[in-house]
Motif scaffolding. Structure first.
Motif, PDB file in Angstrom:
ATOM      1  N   THR A 197     -38.450  19.871 -22.407  1.00  0.00           N
ATOM      2  CA  THR A 197     -39.657  19.413 -23.090  1.00  0.00           C
ATOM      3  C   THR A 197     -40.828  19.487 -22.124  1.00  0.00           C
ATOM      4  N   ALA A 198     -41.946  20.058 -22.583  1.00  0.00           N
ATOM      5  CA  ALA A 198     -43.098  20.237 -21.696  1.00  0.00           C
ATOM      6  C   ALA A 198     -44.353  20.479 -22.516  1.00  0.00           C
ATOM      7  N   LEU A 199     -45.484  20.104 -21.937  1.00  0.00           N
ATOM      8  CA  LEU A 199     -46.792  20.433 -22.503  1.00  0.00           C
ATOM      9  C   LEU A 199     -47.419  21.477 -21.581  1.00  0.00           C
ATOM     10  N   SER A 200     -47.247  22.721 -21.934  1.00  0.00           N
ATOM     11  CA  SER A 200     -47.750  23.806 -21.079  1.00  0.00           C
ATOM     12  C   SER A 200     -48.071  25.012 -21.942  1.00  0.00           C
ATOM     13  N   ASP A 201     -48.768  25.966 -21.350  1.00  0.00           N
ATOM     14  CA  ASP A 201     -49.114  27.188 -22.070  1.00  0.00           C
ATOM     15  C   ASP A 201     -47.875  28.010 -22.408  1.00  0.00           C
ATOM     16  N   GLU A 202     -46.804  27.828 -21.625  1.00  0.00           N
ATOM     17  CA  GLU A 202     -45.573  28.600 -21.849  1.00  0.00           C
ATOM     18  C   GLU A 202     -44.667  27.958 -22.908  1.00  0.00           C
ATOM     19  N   ALA A 203     -44.925  26.695 -23.248  1.00  0.00           N
ATOM     20  CA  ALA A 203     -44.042  25.984 -24.168  1.00  0.00           C
ATOM     21  C   ALA A 203     -44.156  26.540 -25.587  1.00  0.00           C
ATOM     22  N   ARG A 204     -43.026  26.583 -26.284  1.00  0.00           N
ATOM     23  CA  ARG A 204     -42.966  27.062 -27.653  1.00  0.00           C
ATOM     24  C   ARG A 204     -42.723  25.887 -28.603  1.00  0.00           C
ATOM     25  N   SER A 205     -43.222  25.985 -29.800  1.00  0.00           N
ATOM     26  CA  SER A 205     -43.050  24.930 -30.791  1.00  0.00           C
ATOM     27  C   SER A 205     -41.575  24.741 -31.118  1.00  0.00           C
ATOM     28  N   LEU A 206     -41.152  23.505 -31.164  1.00  0.00           N
ATOM     29  CA  LEU A 206     -39.771  23.182 -31.513  1.00  0.00           C
ATOM     30  C   LEU A 206     -39.377  23.812 -32.844  1.00  0.00           C
TER      31      LEU A 206
END
Length: 271
Positions: A197-206
């Motif tokens: 779990t992360a808040l980043s530009d690389e993170a994808r929507s669950l």
């Protein structure tokens, strides 16, 4: 009725002094289960944990004798060893709630070696979560989602502390908990995808992910999130879409959302 019980009414009693230390988390290998429900769950589900002593509040157990189908008396009667009865003022010193239910179990939790971890089965990895309420809720959520393995990093709050136990409501005994684990070493041994779990530009929507049936979920510290070193080892970074009114979700709430989204996808595949 209580001829086999030992009554303690002095604060100078050596066993009582030790109980106080355990209640203050000063003995890491032992813990206290407070309340009827936790003690019932221990007797019904505990795997490998050992009951060291059963402790009852004097007034509560005396009252329970006259109550039909009293849960407290049922606990008392099913014990294989002689219980301890504490005078009320001593019993209350051990309790973490203002209105105790009259029973405390002293137990030694099972210490699970890491080689028992099933590296190809779904698990939750917790990186330095500090709040006892958060960890207790995570434990309860993991069990409710049908996941059997929980791995806690060094620096995570003690899994068997009173506040964690109370928050988890007996779920400790439904899963296997591994503690004081170096997650950076462990993740290299896992044979499944790792979602962090992360808040980043690389993170994808669950909700945009087709989640693997077996995976490892990596949850981070309340303020700092998952460490950079662990994020670098993850298969994918994941975020939960939310309104902009708040910056992020509580880690225990996030745990519930991601685990039950995985469970939803699993059930949809079966149907």
């Amino acid at each position: 009725m209580f001829s086999d019980a030992k009554l303690i009414d002095s604060k100078n009693n050596a066993f009582f002094k030790r109980l106080v230390k355990i209640s203050q988390n000063k003995e890491k290998s032992l813990c206290l289960l407070e309340g009827i429900h936790l003690c019932q769950e221990f007797l019904a589900k505990a795997d490998g944990a050992q009951l060291k002593a059963a402790i009852f509040q004097a007034s509560a157990i005396s009252k329970a004798v006259n109550e039909a189908n009293s849960e407290l008396m049922q606990l008392y009667q099913c014990l294989n060893s002689s219980p301890t009865i504490l005078a009320d003022q001593l019993f209350k010193q051990l309790c973490d709630v203002p209105s105790p239910q009259g029973v405390i179990f002293l137990i030694e939790p099972a210490q699970r070696p890491l080689d028992e971890l099933l590296v190809d089965k779904t698990m939750v990895l917790v990186d330095r979560v500090q709040d006892p309420g958060n960890l207790g809720t995570i434990i309860r959520t993991v069990a409710a989602a049908g996941i059997k393995q929980l791995v806690l990093s060094s620096g995570t709050v003690k899994a068997w502390s009173p506040k964690v136990l109370r928050s988890a409501q007996g779920a400790h005994f439904a899963i296997t908990i591994f503690t004081e684990v170096d997650l950076k070493v462990l993740v290299n041994k896992l044979k499944l995808p790792i979602y962090a779990t992360a808040l980043s530009d690389e993170a994808r929507s669950l909700y945009a992910l087709d989640l693997a049936r077996e995976c490892a979920w990596l949850l981070g510290n309340e303020g700092q999130g998952v460490s950079r070193e662990l994020l670098a080892q993850a298969t994918a970074e994941v975020f939960i879409p939310q309104a902009e009114a708040v910056e992020s979700l509580n880690v225990a709430v996030a745990c519930g959302i991601i685990l039950f989204e995985q469970r939803r996808q699993r059930l949809a595949q079966v149907s």
